[in-house]
Design a protein around this motif. Structure first.
Motif, mmCIF file in Angstrom:
data_model
loop_
_atom_site.group_PDB
_atom_site.id
_atom_site.type_symbol
_atom_site.label_atom_id
_atom_site.label_comp_id
_atom_site.label_asym_id
_atom_site.label_seq_id
_atom_site.Cartn_x
_atom_site.Cartn_y
_atom_site.Cartn_z
ATOM 1 N N HIS A 127 75.110 32.580 0.470
ATOM 2 C CA HIS A 127 73.809 33.245 0.543
ATOM 3 C C HIS A 127 73.002 32.761 1.735
ATOM 4 C CE1 HIS A 127 74.774 34.792 -3.380
ATOM 5 N NE2 HIS A 127 74.920 33.576 -3.844
ATOM 6 N N ALA A 128 73.605 32.672 2.902
ATOM 7 C CA ALA A 128 72.914 32.172 4.091
ATOM 8 C C ALA A 128 72.272 33.321 4.840
ATOM 9 C CB ALA A 128 73.893 31.434 5.000
ATOM 10 N N HIS A 129 70.973 33.464 4.653
ATOM 11 C CA HIS A 129 70.258 34.547 5.319
ATOM 12 C C HIS A 129 69.195 33.953 6.211
ATOM 13 C CE1 HIS A 129 72.228 37.365 2.639
ATOM 14 N NE2 HIS A 129 71.865 36.610 1.633
ATOM 15 N N GLY A 130 69.211 34.244 7.495
ATOM 16 C CA GLY A 130 68.245 33.686 8.445
ATOM 17 C C GLY A 130 66.936 34.439 8.425
ATOM 18 N N ASP A 157 71.638 31.941 12.208
ATOM 19 C CA ASP A 157 70.714 32.284 11.137
ATOM 20 C C ASP A 157 71.168 31.710 9.801
ATOM 21 O OD1 ASP A 157 69.163 33.622 12.950
ATOM 22 O OD2 ASP A 157 69.667 35.633 12.250
ATOM 23 N N GLY A 158 72.490 31.673 9.597
ATOM 24 C CA GLY A 158 73.013 31.093 8.362
ATOM 25 C C GLY A 158 72.679 29.619 8.250
ATOM 26 N N VAL A 159 72.879 28.875 9.322
ATOM 27 C CA VAL A 159 72.556 27.443 9.314
ATOM 28 C C VAL A 159 71.046 27.242 9.191
ATOM 29 C CG1 VAL A 159 72.715 25.268 10.592
ATOM 30 C CG2 VAL A 159 74.607 26.898 10.681
ATOM 31 N N ALA A 160 70.267 28.094 9.857
ATOM 32 C CA ALA A 160 68.811 28.006 9.758
ATOM 33 C C ALA A 160 68.346 28.191 8.320
ATOM 34 C CB ALA A 160 68.161 29.044 10.671
ATOM 35 N N ALA A 161 68.983 29.094 7.592
ATOM 36 C CA ALA A 161 68.616 29.318 6.196
ATOM 37 C C ALA A 161 68.896 28.072 5.361
ATOM 38 C CB ALA A 161 69.380 30.515 5.642
ATOM 39 N N LEU A 162 70.002 27.402 5.656
ATOM 40 C CA LEU A 162 70.313 26.160 4.947
ATOM 41 C C LEU A 162 69.288 25.072 5.277
ATOM 42 C CD1 LEU A 162 74.191 26.111 5.452
ATOM 43 C CD2 LEU A 162 72.938 26.756 3.397
ATOM 44 N N ALA A 166 66.039 25.864 3.395
ATOM 45 C CA ALA A 166 66.125 25.551 1.969
ATOM 46 C C ALA A 166 66.057 24.040 1.741
ATOM 47 C CB ALA A 166 67.420 26.121 1.398
ATOM 48 N N TRP A 167 66.747 23.273 2.579
ATOM 49 C CA TRP A 167 66.746 21.813 2.451
ATOM 50 C C TRP A 167 65.338 21.263 2.644
ATOM 51 C CZ3 TRP A 167 65.613 17.522 5.407
ATOM 52 C CH2 TRP A 167 66.150 16.298 4.970
ATOM 53 N N LEU A 168 64.630 21.769 3.638
ATOM 54 C CA LEU A 168 63.263 21.319 3.892
ATOM 55 C C LEU A 168 62.332 21.694 2.736
ATOM 56 C CD1 LEU A 168 63.127 22.383 7.644
ATOM 57 C CD2 LEU A 168 63.003 20.024 6.828
ATOM 58 N N ALA A 169 62.468 22.925 2.242
ATOM 59 C CA ALA A 169 61.592 23.395 1.162
ATOM 60 C C ALA A 169 61.792 22.579 -0.112
ATOM 61 C CB ALA A 169 61.848 24.870 0.888
#
Length: 271
Positions: free
Chosen positions: A38-41, A73-78, A81-84
Motif C-alpha cells: 500500500h505504498a502511495h506517494g 513515491d512508494g518510499v516517501a509513503a513509508l 507513515a513512520w514519521l506520523a
C-alpha cells in the motif's frame, strides 16, 4: 543516472550514489522495518502518471503504464507513515544556493533548545560544512552528499532517518540541495514544504520557477535586513507567488537579525 532529471546520483534507482554521514557520531546499522505494501506517494507533485499519454515529436503517442516517480513515491509513503506513527514533524526546506537556509536552520536549532528536539538532514553535493554548522548550534544532524545529484530523494531521507533515529515528537528539518527545479519533483515523506528565497535574488523568482512555488506550502523571504540596499519588491513577489499558488503563506524574515523569526517558529512547529 536519475531517470527523471538526468543527474548522476542514482536517485532514480534508490539514491545509490548518495553518501550519508553523521558528524562525530556513528550511524546505526539496523534499518527501520516498514511494511512494503500500500505504498502511495503524495499527489502534490505528479510529473507523469499511469495511463497518461505523451505525444512524441514525430507524432507517435505512447501511454505511460507506470508513474515515472512511482518508486520514490512508494518510499516517501513509508517515510510519511513512520514519521506520523511517532508524531514527528518533517519539513522539506528548498531554495537556490545562498538563500540562507543554513543560517535559518542554525537560529531555529538554537531557539528550539529545551522546547522540542530538532534533527536536521543536510543535503549538499559535497562537503560536510553545513552539517558542522548545525552540530555547533546544538542540533542532531546527518549529512547527505549527492555527488553530481541535484536533489534529495525519499530513499536518501529514509537512510538519514535510520541514522538519526529522531525521538517521538521531534522536529525534522530537511535542507535540500540548493536548486529551484528538481527538488520540487521528489516527495520525501515530509509534512510540508518551505521555499526560502532572499531579497538579493530578484522579485520575479516565483514566475521563473513556477513548479517549485506551486509545490510549496510556505514561502520565506529571507534577508529582509538588506532591503534598503537591493531592488526587491516584497508585495510584488508575494503577488507573483500567489499567482502560481493561491494557497501559499508568505513570511518575511531575517535569519541574521532574528526579525520575523517568531512567525517561522510557529509555522514550522505546528502539528
Amino acid at each position: 543516472m536519475c531517470g527523471t532529471c538526468g543527474c548522476v546520483d542514482g536517485s532514480g534507482e534508490g539514491g545509490g550514489g548518495a553518501r550519508i554521514s553523521v558528524p562525530h557520531a556513528h550511524p546505526h546499522a539496523h534499518p527501520h522495518t516498514h511494511p512494503h505494501d500500500h505504498a502511495h506517494g503524495s499527489d502534490r507533485v505528479r510529473p507523469a502518471g499511469a495511463g497518461e499519454t505523451i505525444t512524441l515529436e514525430q507524432g507517435e503517442t505512447i501511454t505511460l503504464e507506470q508513474k515515472v516517480l512511482g518508486k520514490n513515491d512508494g518510499v516517501a509513503a513509508l517515510n510519511r507513515a513512520w514519521l506520523a506513527e511517532r508524531g514527528i514533524v518533517a519539513v522539506n526546506m528548498m531554495s537556490s544556493p545562498g538563500a540562507g537556509k543554513t543560517t535559518l536552520l542554525e537560529r531555529t536549532v538554537g531557539n528550539f533548545a529545551g522546547r522540542r528536539p530538532v534533527a536536521v538532514v543536510e543535503g549538499d553535493q559535497e562537503t560536510a560544512l553545513d552539517a558542522e554548522r548545525i552540530r555547533r548550534a546544538g542540533g542532531a544532524v546527518v549529512q547527505i552528499n549527492t555527488g553530481a545529484g541535484c536533489h534529495l530523494d525519499a530513499e536518501m531521507v529514509r537512510g538519514a532517518l535510520t541514522a538519526l533515529e529522531p525521538g517521538e515528537g521531534s522536529l525534522v528539518l530537511v535542507e535540500n540541495v540548493g536548486n529551484l527545479v528538481c527538488p520540487a519533483l521528489f516527495d520525501l515523506g515530509e509534512r510540508s514544504r518551505a521555499v526560502i528565497i532572499s531579497v538579493t535574488e530578484g522579485t520575479d523568482k516565483p514566475l521563473k520557477y513556477p513548479y517549485m512555488f506551486a509545490a510549496a506550502d510556505l514561502v520565506v523571504i529571507n534577508k529582509i535586513d538588506l532591503l534598503p540596499y537591493v531592488d526587491f519588491d516584497v508585495e510584488r513577489c508575494e503577488e507573483y507567488a500567489r499567482s502560481v499558488n493561491p494557497e501559499l503563506r508568505v513570511l518575511t524574515v531575517s535569519a541574521t537579525t532574528g526579525e520575523g523569526m517568531a512567525d517561522w517558529y510557529d509555522w514550522v512547529a505546528r502539528p
